[in-house]
Design an enzyme around this catalytic site. Structure first.
Site, PDB file in Angstrom:
ATOM      1  N   LYS A  12     -52.745 -31.339  -8.736  1.00 31.06           N
ATOM      2  CA  LYS A  12     -53.550 -32.521  -8.446  1.00 31.06           C
ATOM      3  C   LYS A  12     -54.225 -32.961  -9.733  1.00 31.06           C
ATOM      4  CE  LYS A  12     -54.770 -34.887  -4.635  1.00 31.06           C
ATOM      5  NZ  LYS A  12     -53.799 -35.382  -3.643  1.00 31.06           N
ATOM      6  N   THR A  57     -51.335 -29.929  -2.733  1.00 26.26           N
ATOM      7  CA  THR A  57     -52.171 -30.463  -3.813  1.00 26.26           C
ATOM      8  C   THR A  57     -53.541 -30.870  -3.275  1.00 26.26           C
ATOM      9  OG1 THR A  57     -51.317 -32.726  -3.571  1.00 26.26           O
ATOM     10  CG2 THR A  57     -50.154 -31.252  -5.089  1.00 26.26           C
ATOM     11  N   ASP A  58     -53.617 -31.235  -2.016  1.00 24.85           N
ATOM     12  CA  ASP A  58     -54.905 -31.555  -1.422  1.00 24.85           C
ATOM     13  C   ASP A  58     -55.817 -30.333  -1.416  1.00 24.85           C
ATOM     14  OD1 ASP A  58     -56.525 -33.614   0.077  1.00 24.85           O
ATOM     15  OD2 ASP A  58     -56.512 -31.989   1.560  1.00 24.85           O
ATOM     16  N   PHE A 159     -58.077 -44.349 -52.538  1.00 24.21           N
ATOM     17  CA  PHE A 159     -56.651 -44.174 -52.229  1.00 24.21           C
ATOM     18  C   PHE A 159     -55.858 -44.795 -53.374  1.00 24.21           C
ATOM     19  CE2 PHE A 159     -52.639 -45.211 -49.879  1.00 24.21           C
ATOM     20  CZ  PHE A 159     -52.236 -43.897 -49.717  1.00 24.21           C
ATOM     21  N   ARG A 176     -63.464 -47.363 -51.098  1.00 26.85           N
ATOM     22  CA  ARG A 176     -63.045 -47.999 -49.844  1.00 26.85           C
ATOM     23  C   ARG A 176     -63.838 -47.445 -48.669  1.00 26.85           C
ATOM     24  NH1 ARG A 176     -57.415 -45.306 -47.498  1.00 26.85           N
ATOM     25  NH2 ARG A 176     -58.081 -43.129 -47.658  1.00 26.85           N
ATOM     26  N   GLN A 224     -55.699 -37.211 -45.459  1.00 28.47           N
ATOM     27  CA  GLN A 224     -55.124 -35.877 -45.286  1.00 28.47           C
ATOM     28  C   GLN A 224     -56.049 -34.802 -45.846  1.00 28.47           C
ATOM     29  OE1 GLN A 224     -53.473 -38.592 -46.216  1.00 28.47           O
ATOM     30  NE2 GLN A 224     -51.304 -38.522 -45.662  1.00 28.47           N
ATOM     31  N   ASN A 250     -56.048 -43.927 -39.118  1.00 27.87           N
ATOM     32  CA  ASN A 250     -56.796 -44.509 -40.232  1.00 27.87           C
ATOM     33  C   ASN A 250     -57.165 -45.943 -39.865  1.00 27.87           C
ATOM     34  OD1 ASN A 250     -57.881 -45.288 -42.668  1.00 27.87           O
ATOM     35  ND2 ASN A 250     -56.315 -44.254 -43.895  1.00 27.87           N
ATOM     36  N   HIS A 252     -58.228 -49.091 -40.725  1.00 30.54           N
ATOM     37  CA  HIS A 252     -58.312 -49.786 -42.002  1.00 30.54           C
ATOM     38  C   HIS A 252     -59.381 -50.880 -41.986  1.00 30.54           C
ATOM     39  CE1 HIS A 252     -54.730 -47.700 -43.258  1.00 30.54           C
ATOM     40  NE2 HIS A 252     -54.040 -48.174 -42.236  1.00 30.54           N
TER      41      HIS A 252
END
Length: 300
Positions: A12, A57-58, A159, A176, A224, A250, A252
């Site tokens: 469930k 499942t109940d 970067f 940045r 990274q 990322n 940007h």
């Protein structure tokens, strides 16, 4: 053509349970989304349709709510452990239980006259806490984590020095904005009742603190590098954890060209692009340990 039944499970999904503990005028909330998956001797229900080994499942749904009352919700991990143990030990046909829990955090609403209201809460608009408990009757595996933890460094990120070919248009960045929405998982080395269990709530808060501090303190030359620093800091400071995996989109932020308006943009005004985005993923392990967390954190 003859066929063979492969891996299968049932359960469930997404049982929303809210447990309120009333301590006089001060109340405490645990808000969970619990998903149960069970597997074992289930060949006949697939081959012949016999439900002789099937727990409805109940029933699993009802168990979640009953356990919230009977056991309380000390932590997402401990609640999942109670459930996984119950399903495997109470049903001969069930050999493995996987319990996934999302926890949604609430904080008390501050009121001027009383400091904080004991029974009024506002949903925290930050991350969702996660845990997955797996038990096969002998071995436990606890993998916790979080998702949607949005962080941003407005400087101390570069970067540059990357590969360039005929299709490269990106200019090198010496200062940045670095932003991401952290999705992370970490695997505990707790494997059963013969060893003390971690303080699950404290462990979560400390892991969160360490990964945030690593993000803030790293002068980033690449996302990274930041990912590795975050994972390494968790491993170095939390002895109960052997493996950490992150998925970091990322997010940007590009400088807006204000020259057409006769204005200079001195790293002040950016456009936040929601897509496309870089997606940086990686695992950091304690030396001597093997990776077990799935590579795709979105996989079931």
């Amino acid at each position: 053509m003859p066929t063979i039944l492969g891996q299968n499970q049932y359960g469930k999904a997404e049982n929303r349970v809210v447990k309120i503990t009333r301590d006089g005028a001060t109340h405490h909330i645990k808000d969970l989304n619990v998903s149960i998956a069970l597997s074992g001797d289930m060949e006949e229900v697939h081959y012949s349709g016999s439900n002789a080994n099937v727990l409805p499942t109940d029933t699993t749904k009802n168990t979640v709510f009953a356990f919230a009352k009977e056991h309380g919700v000390e932590s997402a991990e401990q609640f999942g452990i109670h459930l996984a143990r119950h399903f495997v030990t109470s049903q001969d046909a069930i050999h493995r239980a996987r319990v996934r829990v999302e926890e949604y955090a609430w904080e008390r609403i501050a009121v001027p006259d009383a400091g904080r209201a004991g029974h009024s809460f506002v949903r925290k608009g930050q991350e969702t806490r996660l845990t997955q408990i797996t038990y096969d009757g002998e071995r436990w595996e606890v993998v916790s984590g979080l998702k949607d933890l949005t962080v941003l460094n407005s400087t101390d990120s570069e970067f540059r020095g990357y590969v360039k070919d005929r299709y490269t248009t990106l200019e090198e960045a010496y200062d940045r904005v670095l932003a991401t929405s952290v999705s992370g998982r970490w695997r505990f080395n707790w494997t059963g009742d013969d060893q003390p269990a971690p303080d699950w709530d404290d462990s979560y808060e400390q892991v969160r603190r360490h990964l945030l501090e690593a993000f803030a303190e790293t002068y980033s030359l690449s996302l990274q590098q930041t990912l590795h620093r975050m994972g390494a800091r968790v491993i170095d400071h939390r002895g109960e954890i052997d493996e950490v995996r992150f998925s970091l989109p990322n997010s940007h932020h590009f400088l807006v060209d204000l020259e057409p308006f006769g204005l200079e943009n001195d790293n002040e005004v950016y456009v936040a692009a929601d897509r496309p985005y870089g997606l940086i993923e990686g695992t950091v392990l304690r030396e001597g340990c093997e990776a077990r967390i799935p590579v795709d954190l979105t996989s079931p």
